[in-house]
Every structure is written in C-alpha cells, then in structure tokens.
Design a protein around this motif. Sequence first.
Motif, PDB file in Angstrom:
ATOM      1  N   ASN A   1       0.822  -1.217   0.000  1.00  0.00           N
ATOM      2  CA  ASN A   1       0.000   0.000   0.000  1.00  0.00           C
ATOM      3  C   ASN A   1       0.851   1.259   0.000  1.00  0.00           C
ATOM      4  O   ASN A   1       0.340   2.371  -0.192  1.00  0.00           O
ATOM      5  CB  ASN A   1      -0.919   0.013   1.230  1.00  0.00           C
ATOM      6  CG  ASN A   1      -0.138  -0.034   2.540  1.00  0.00           C
ATOM      7  OD1 ASN A   1       0.717  -0.897   2.715  1.00  0.00           O
ATOM      8  ND2 ASN A   1      -0.445   0.870   3.452  1.00  0.00           N
ATOM      9  N   LEU A   2       2.167   1.106   0.185  1.00  0.00           N
ATOM     10  CA  LEU A   2       3.091   2.238   0.240  1.00  0.00           C
ATOM     11  C   LEU A   2       3.900   2.326  -1.052  1.00  0.00           C
ATOM     12  O   LEU A   2       4.219   1.307  -1.663  1.00  0.00           O
ATOM     13  CB  LEU A   2       4.046   2.081   1.424  1.00  0.00           C
ATOM     14  CG  LEU A   2       3.397   1.908   2.804  1.00  0.00           C
ATOM     15  CD1 LEU A   2       4.476   1.642   3.847  1.00  0.00           C
ATOM     16  CD2 LEU A   2       2.575   3.145   3.170  1.00  0.00           C
ATOM     17  N   TYR A   3       4.240   3.542  -1.434  1.00  0.00           N
ATOM     18  CA  TYR A   3       5.094   3.732  -2.599  1.00  0.00           C
ATOM     19  C   TYR A   3       6.481   3.129  -2.359  1.00  0.00           C
ATOM     20  O   TYR A   3       6.958   3.037  -1.229  1.00  0.00           O
ATOM     21  CB  TYR A   3       5.260   5.219  -2.919  1.00  0.00           C
ATOM     22  CG  TYR A   3       4.076   5.836  -3.612  1.00  0.00           C
ATOM     23  CD1 TYR A   3       3.762   5.501  -4.925  1.00  0.00           C
ATOM     24  CD2 TYR A   3       3.285   6.782  -2.960  1.00  0.00           C
ATOM     25  CE1 TYR A   3       2.677   6.076  -5.564  1.00  0.00           C
ATOM     26  CE2 TYR A   3       2.203   7.367  -3.592  1.00  0.00           C
ATOM     27  CZ  TYR A   3       1.898   7.010  -4.904  1.00  0.00           C
ATOM     28  OH  TYR A   3       0.830   7.581  -5.534  1.00  0.00           O
ATOM     29  N   SER A   4       7.124   2.770  -3.452  1.00  0.00           N
ATOM     30  CA  SER A   4       8.503   2.314  -3.374  1.00  0.00           C
ATOM     31  C   SER A   4       9.441   3.509  -3.214  1.00  0.00           C
ATOM     32  O   SER A   4       9.041   4.659  -3.399  1.00  0.00           O
ATOM     33  CB  SER A   4       8.864   1.532  -4.645  1.00  0.00           C
ATOM     34  OG  SER A   4       8.705   2.353  -5.793  1.00  0.00           O
ATOM     35  N   ASP A   5      10.681   3.221  -2.868  1.00  0.00           N
ATOM     36  CA  ASP A   5      11.690   4.260  -2.700  1.00  0.00           C
ATOM     37  C   ASP A   5      12.090   4.809  -4.068  1.00  0.00           C
ATOM     38  O   ASP A   5      12.688   4.087  -4.872  1.00  0.00           O
ATOM     39  CB  ASP A   5      12.917   3.672  -1.995  1.00  0.00           C
ATOM     40  CG  ASP A   5      14.084   4.639  -1.915  1.00  0.00           C
ATOM     41  OD1 ASP A   5      13.856   5.860  -2.099  1.00  0.00           O
ATOM     42  OD2 ASP A   5      15.218   4.183  -1.672  1.00  0.00           O
ATOM     43  N   PRO A   6      11.799   6.069  -4.382  1.00  0.00           N
ATOM     44  CA  PRO A   6      12.151   6.585  -5.705  1.00  0.00           C
ATOM     45  C   PRO A   6      13.656   6.623  -5.944  1.00  0.00           C
ATOM     46  O   PRO A   6      14.110   6.567  -7.090  1.00  0.00           O
ATOM     47  CB  PRO A   6      11.543   7.995  -5.708  1.00  0.00           C
ATOM     48  CG  PRO A   6      11.415   8.365  -4.269  1.00  0.00           C
ATOM     49  CD  PRO A   6      11.139   7.083  -3.543  1.00  0.00           C
ATOM     50  N   ALA A   7      14.441   6.721  -4.882  1.00  0.00           N
ATOM     51  CA  ALA A   7      15.894   6.759  -5.029  1.00  0.00           C
ATOM     52  C   ALA A   7      16.506   5.371  -5.198  1.00  0.00           C
ATOM     53  O   ALA A   7      17.689   5.251  -5.537  1.00  0.00           O
ATOM     54  CB  ALA A   7      16.525   7.447  -3.818  1.00  0.00           C
ATOM     55  N   CYS A   8      15.715   4.314  -4.969  1.00  0.00           N
ATOM     56  CA  CYS A   8      16.216   2.930  -5.084  1.00  0.00           C
ATOM     57  C   CYS A   8      17.505   2.741  -4.286  1.00  0.00           C
ATOM     58  O   CYS A   8      18.444   2.047  -4.725  1.00  0.00           O
ATOM     59  CB  CYS A   8      16.452   2.561  -6.547  1.00  0.00           C
ATOM     60  SG  CYS A   8      15.025   2.775  -7.633  1.00  0.00           S
ATOM     61  N   ALA A   9      17.552   3.335  -3.091  1.00  0.00           N
ATOM     62  CA  ALA A   9      18.811   3.428  -2.347  1.00  0.00           C
ATOM     63  C   ALA A   9      19.409   2.063  -2.009  1.00  0.00           C
ATOM     64  O   ALA A   9      20.611   1.831  -2.211  1.00  0.00           O
ATOM     65  CB  ALA A   9      18.599   4.241  -1.075  1.00  0.00           C
ATOM     66  N   GLY A  10      18.600   1.156  -1.486  1.00  0.00           N
ATOM     67  CA  GLY A  10      19.122  -0.150  -1.096  1.00  0.00           C
ATOM     68  C   GLY A  10      19.622  -0.946  -2.282  1.00  0.00           C
ATOM     69  O   GLY A  10      20.699  -1.558  -2.230  1.00  0.00           O
ATOM     70  N   LEU A  11      18.859  -0.955  -3.363  1.00  0.00           N
ATOM     71  CA  LEU A  11      19.252  -1.685  -4.561  1.00  0.00           C
ATOM     72  C   LEU A  11      20.505  -1.077  -5.181  1.00  0.00           C
ATOM     73  O   LEU A  11      21.450  -1.790  -5.546  1.00  0.00           O
ATOM     74  CB  LEU A  11      18.108  -1.695  -5.576  1.00  0.00           C
ATOM     75  CG  LEU A  11      18.388  -2.356  -6.922  1.00  0.00           C
ATOM     76  CD1 LEU A  11      18.823  -3.802  -6.745  1.00  0.00           C
ATOM     77  CD2 LEU A  11      17.169  -2.269  -7.831  1.00  0.00           C
ATOM     78  N   ASN A  12      20.530   0.243  -5.296  1.00  0.00           N
ATOM     79  CA  ASN A  12      21.703   0.906  -5.869  1.00  0.00           C
ATOM     80  C   ASN A  12      22.960   0.611  -5.051  1.00  0.00           C
ATOM     81  O   ASN A  12      24.047   0.401  -5.601  1.00  0.00           O
ATOM     82  CB  ASN A  12      21.486   2.415  -5.955  1.00  0.00           C
ATOM     83  CG  ASN A  12      20.510   2.805  -7.049  1.00  0.00           C
ATOM     84  OD1 ASN A  12      20.059   1.970  -7.827  1.00  0.00           O
ATOM     85  ND2 ASN A  12      20.172   4.079  -7.112  1.00  0.00           N
ATOM     86  N   ALA A  13      22.814   0.585  -3.738  1.00  0.00           N
ATOM     87  CA  ALA A  13      23.963   0.306  -2.872  1.00  0.00           C
ATOM     88  C   ALA A  13      24.470  -1.111  -3.085  1.00  0.00           C
ATOM     89  O   ALA A  13      25.692  -1.354  -3.123  1.00  0.00           O
ATOM     90  CB  ALA A  13      23.586   0.525  -1.409  1.00  0.00           C
ATOM     91  N   ALA A  14      23.554  -2.074  -3.244  1.00  0.00           N
ATOM     92  CA  ALA A  14      23.966  -3.466  -3.469  1.00  0.00           C
ATOM     93  C   ALA A  14      24.673  -3.618  -4.813  1.00  0.00           C
ATOM     94  O   ALA A  14      25.676  -4.333  -4.922  1.00  0.00           O
ATOM     95  CB  ALA A  14      22.749  -4.386  -3.404  1.00  0.00           C
ATOM     96  N   ILE A  15      24.163  -2.947  -5.825  1.00  0.00           N
ATOM     97  CA  ILE A  15      24.792  -2.999  -7.147  1.00  0.00           C
ATOM     98  C   ILE A  15      26.170  -2.348  -7.098  1.00  0.00           C
ATOM     99  O   ILE A  15      27.159  -2.888  -7.606  1.00  0.00           O
ATOM    100  CB  ILE A  15      23.896  -2.301  -8.192  1.00  0.00           C
ATOM    101  CG1 ILE A  15      22.589  -3.077  -8.370  1.00  0.00           C
ATOM    102  CG2 ILE A  15      24.634  -2.174  -9.525  1.00  0.00           C
ATOM    103  CD1 ILE A  15      21.531  -2.337  -9.166  1.00  0.00           C
ATOM    104  N   ALA A  16      26.246  -1.182  -6.457  1.00  0.00           N
ATOM    105  CA  ALA A  16      27.523  -0.475  -6.354  1.00  0.00           C
ATOM    106  C   ALA A  16      28.563  -1.317  -5.620  1.00  0.00           C
ATOM    107  O   ALA A  16      29.729  -1.403  -6.041  1.00  0.00           O
ATOM    108  CB  ALA A  16      27.322   0.865  -5.640  1.00  0.00           C
TER     109      ALA A  16
END
Length: 354
Positions: free
Chosen positions: A55-70
């Motif tokens: 029911n909540l929006y996702s994180d627009p910054a994709c912070a967790g995913l971006n950090a894992a990829i980085a």
Amino acid sequence: MKNFLSPEANRLAPYTPGEQPRDQQYVKLNTNESPFPPSRRVLKALSRAELLKLNLYSDPACAGLNAAIAAHYGLQSANVISGNGSDEILAFAFRAFCGTGRPVAFADVTYSFYQSQAALFGLEAKVIPLREDFTLNVDDYMDFPGTIVIANPNAPTGIAVPRKDIQRLLEADPNRVVIVDEAYVDFGGESCVPMIFRYDNLLVTQTMSKSRQLAGGRVGFGLGGEALIEALNRVKYSFNPYNVGRLALIAGTAAMEDEEYFQSCCETIRENRAWLVEELEGLGFAVLPSSANFVFARCGKISGGELYRQLKENGILVRWFDKDRIRDFVRITVGSMEQLAALADELARILEDM
C-alpha cells in the motif's frame, strides 16, 4: 472510424517481443529467459511482511538496490541508476544523450529496441552494417559525431566486441557518449564496467533478467560517471519517479547479494551452451560464436522460417527474425539440459525427413 493517432505516434517502429504463449505448454527457448528459479535469498526476502507494505510507494531513489549494485562492482551509489528493466535505462539514455544535433548510431543487426527508441524520440539515427561475418568493427564508428550504442555481446548474434576496441571508441572522442548494453555479458563477454572511472563518456547498462533469474521482476540498471547518472535521473524524475516497484527492489537487492548462486547459474549456462553448439554442428548447422545465453544458427537444408514453424508445431519455441541478412537463422536460448535434449531430438527428426 475516427483516427486519433498523432503523426508522431504514426511514425513509431514498435519493438516486437518474443512470444509468450498461454494456450499450450512449450519447450520455451525463444526469449532468453533463465531456465532456473530465482535465488532462495530472493524468495526469502519477499516475505509476507513486505507484501503487506504494497500500500506504500517504493523508494524513488532505489537506495538499497543501488547500494547493493555499487558494492558488487566496487562503485559508489552515485554511479548507479536502477530501472524497470534495462530497457527503461536505455530509454532514459536515448532521451538524455540524443536529440537536436546529437544523432545516434547502432548496428543493422542488433537489438531492435534501439530503432524503436530512435523513432519514439524522433532522433536522427545512423544504422551501420555489421561486417560480412556479423562482427562489429569499431572503426566503422570512429568518425560518427553523436551517441553510439553497442550491444555487447550483441543480440541476436551473440558475438562479443573486445573491451580494448570499445576503449578505442571512448578515447577517439571524449565528447560523445558510448552506451554499452551488457544484457548478456555475464555469460562470457568482457565487461566495460572497470573502465567507468577512466572514461566520463561511458555508460554501461545491465539487466537482472538473464543471469539473475528476474525477467518477470523487471530490474535493470545503468553504471557510469556521476554526470551521466545525474542526466539519467533528470529524465527519470521527469517521467516516472517511482520506476521500480517495492517487490522488485527487494528481489533485485537479494539477487545481487547472492554471488554463489549467480556464478553457479552462469557456469551451467556456459556448459549447456557448449553442449548445444556441438549438437547443432553435428546436425549440420553453422553456429556463430556466442558469448551469450543463446546461439544464432542456420542450416542449409531448411530455411529459418520453416524450421521455426516446424519446431513450434511440435511444441518447441525458438526465435526467428524475418529480416534481411538473418532470415535463414534461428536464435535458440540456452535452457536446461532437458530442454536442449528435447530440441536436439526434434531437430534430428525434422532433418531426417528432408
């Protein structure tokens, strides 16, 4: 009936996805999906607690995913942008780095999404033919004044370009962007990611659809210098700020962190590919050298279109492109050994009857 289509929409060249049939059970070797399920870490991460947060929006910054990829690539989060599949990142890039006075160039036999994006954004596009043997020679691009897009390994051929050749392109003109689409790089290509810190004009796109078993999750990403990523985010926040859903963010993060499963799946695909090539050549096929999770092959005894049709009639899907230069070929996804054995048996039966 009244035609509501605008002149701009009328000029589009829509991308044609591979068949996704629902009416019959097929051995499905046509869309380069992984034959393996997602990582167990992905399944565990998609908990009931997370489902209750839809029911909540996702994180627009994709912070967790971006950090894992980085972390995986030894980069900073500022070098990463995540998207709804790498197609979305490519679309952002076509909008950000091409336009008035900035044409785009790509090969004649390559991922047809590039042509679709050029038409969508009304871009001046130069289509540069591959060489006779279907290799891409970067010398053909050296004098091009705009953005260059290279699928590496290429699709549908599977042939890879050496990283040192792309380096030559980057150095030849630091003022033009070179986009390297590495959707299939994990199966044998030479990634350009290590060059990101040395070349401000390099953008690499990758996907989790193939080597990380998330085709249905729609997770892709772009890697590049901060200026390029900022430009892509400018487009993203003008179009779709919440571009990656909550569950896709969770699944993508868990998949990126499961290195052991990733390596195991890639190695199995490489082994299965070698088996498939040997079987096809034994049946009289000519197979292009592939660094991807598919092979591109033709047989002198039967046309590509007819082979595609006969295989489909007998429950096996491969991809056939009714296009100049490649009409005699079929593209075959490297699936499980069970799938490939079924394909080999059916091919032998078809050719025996000829």
